[in-house]
Motif scaffolding. Structure first.
Motif, PDB file in Angstrom:
ATOM      1  N   GLU A 141      72.031 -14.335  31.771  1.00 30.16           N
ATOM      2  CA  GLU A 141      72.546 -13.017  31.419  1.00 30.16           C
ATOM      3  C   GLU A 141      71.748 -11.902  32.106  1.00 30.16           C
ATOM      4  OE1 GLU A 141      75.243 -12.359  30.258  1.00 30.16           O
ATOM      5  OE2 GLU A 141      75.056 -10.215  29.828  1.00 30.16           O
TER       6      GLU A 141
ATOM      7  N   ASN B 208      77.285 -18.848  34.591  1.00 26.43           N
ATOM      8  CA  ASN B 208      77.242 -19.248  33.186  1.00 26.43           C
ATOM      9  C   ASN B 208      76.784 -20.690  33.032  1.00 26.43           C
ATOM     10  OD1 ASN B 208      78.283 -16.728  32.135  1.00 26.43           O
ATOM     11  ND2 ASN B 208      80.194 -17.299  33.165  1.00 26.43           N
ATOM     12  N   LEU B 209      76.537 -21.058  31.780  1.00 27.57           N
ATOM     13  CA  LEU B 209      76.046 -22.418  31.520  1.00 27.57           C
ATOM     14  C   LEU B 209      77.011 -23.491  32.005  1.00 27.57           C
ATOM     15  CD1 LEU B 209      74.371 -22.418  27.995  1.00 27.57           C
ATOM     16  CD2 LEU B 209      73.320 -22.748  30.243  1.00 27.57           C
TER      17      LEU B 209
ATOM     18  N   GLU C 260      70.578 -19.309  28.738  1.00 29.06           N
ATOM     19  CA  GLU C 260      71.607 -18.268  28.580  1.00 29.06           C
ATOM     20  C   GLU C 260      71.017 -16.870  28.776  1.00 29.06           C
ATOM     21  OE1 GLU C 260      73.195 -19.782  24.941  1.00 29.06           O
ATOM     22  OE2 GLU C 260      75.246 -19.305  25.618  1.00 29.06           O
ATOM     23  N   LYS C 261      69.858 -16.677  28.193  1.00 26.37           N
ATOM     24  CA  LYS C 261      69.205 -15.364  28.294  1.00 26.37           C
ATOM     25  C   LYS C 261      68.880 -15.042  29.754  1.00 26.37           C
ATOM     26  CE  LYS C 261      65.479 -12.624  26.509  1.00 26.37           C
ATOM     27  NZ  LYS C 261      64.692 -12.365  25.357  1.00 26.37           N
TER      28      LYS C 261
END
Ligand code: APR
Length: 240
Positions: free
Chosen positions: A55, A137-138, A51-52
């Motif tokens: 982002e 996104n995931l 996620e990091k």
């Protein structure tokens, strides 16, 4: 008019896009001063905290698509120069370490993007790339594998092999002029290109805000938006 150099290779780095408003990596306040390379630019970092990492690149992709971010006179001069050299029967190869698309927007359609592209997403299983302009996104998975696999930024991370190296080495082995432009020369294999070109007999030139630790036959120092158009004009006029 005949060209003084007819097999020209230009390697660009983050410095050429700095005046367009895109942060470099190693200047003060550069990306690597505020982020850890291991966390956001390595396969292990992506495994640990996807996620990091997503982002980090989502923010950079959104920044690139901000209407205020545009090619600057250095990108534009290179676009015109490529056309001119080819019209005169010369070879011109543009290798970029940059993951922005400012060279392409300035008319260089066949850039060798050796470190990938922000506006592309990659299937982590098959390695297939696809255009991507929104956030990644995931939940975003591929349509090429069964079961579908996580998509990742199409960025060559530390520890991964850059794209199109064979094409780079081929162009370097034939070059009579090699220009390193806006790159600190700290990341291999690109950092070794100057030496390879020199061994192949090319004249080597650096254009940067300031001299780097690498050795060149000539250097032009100052902002890329000024030094690049000046230098390319000189080459076309046979004066450099
Ligand atoms: N004009 C010319 N040169 C500039 C300008 C400018 N306006 N602004 C900065 N520079 C120069 C800096 O002096 C520096 O030498 O651009 C260089 C930028 O160096 P880096 O930030 O290290 O960028 P780069 O060499 O492209 O990094 C290589 O490292 O982490 C990675 O994958 C990433 O592709 C990147 C690679």
């Amino acid at each position: 008019m005949s060209l003084a150099y007819s097999r020209i290779v230009v390697l660009t780095g983050a410095g050429i896009s700095a005046e367009s408003g895109i942060s470099t990596f190693r200047d003060s306040n550069g990306l690597w001063e505020n982020h850890s390379i291991e966390e956001v630019a390595s396969p292990e970092g992506f495994q640990r905290n996807p996620e990091k990492v997503l982002e980090f690149y989502n923010l950079r992709r959104a920044q690139l698509l901000d209407p205020q971010i545009q090619p600057n006179p250095a990108h534009q001069a290179l676009g015109r120069f490529a056309q001119e050299v080819r019209q005169q029967g010369g070879q011109f190869t543009l290798i970029s370490q940059n993951v922005d698309d400012l060279h392409q927007r300035a008319g260089n359609r066949d850039v060798i993007s050796m470190h990938g592209q922000l506006l592309s997403a990659l299937c982590s299983q098959s390695g297939r790339a696809r255009p991507w302009s929104g956030p990644l996104n995931l939940k975003d998975v591929c349509d090429c594998c069964d079961p579908p696999q996580q998509l990742r930024p199409d960025i060559v991370w530390f520890g991964e092999v850059p794209y199109h190296l064979e094409a780079c080495y081929q162009a370097l082995s034939e070059a009579d002029l090699f220009v390193a432009l806006g790159t600190s020369g700290q990341v291999y294999p690109a950092a070794g290109f100057t030496e390879l070109a020199s061994q192949a007999g090319a004249t080597t030139v650096e254009i940067n805000l300031e001299p780097t630790s690498r050795s060149f036959d000539a250097g032009y120092y100052g902002p890329a938006s000024i030094k690049v158009p000046e230098f390319l004009e000189k080459i076309l006029a046979g004066k450099a």
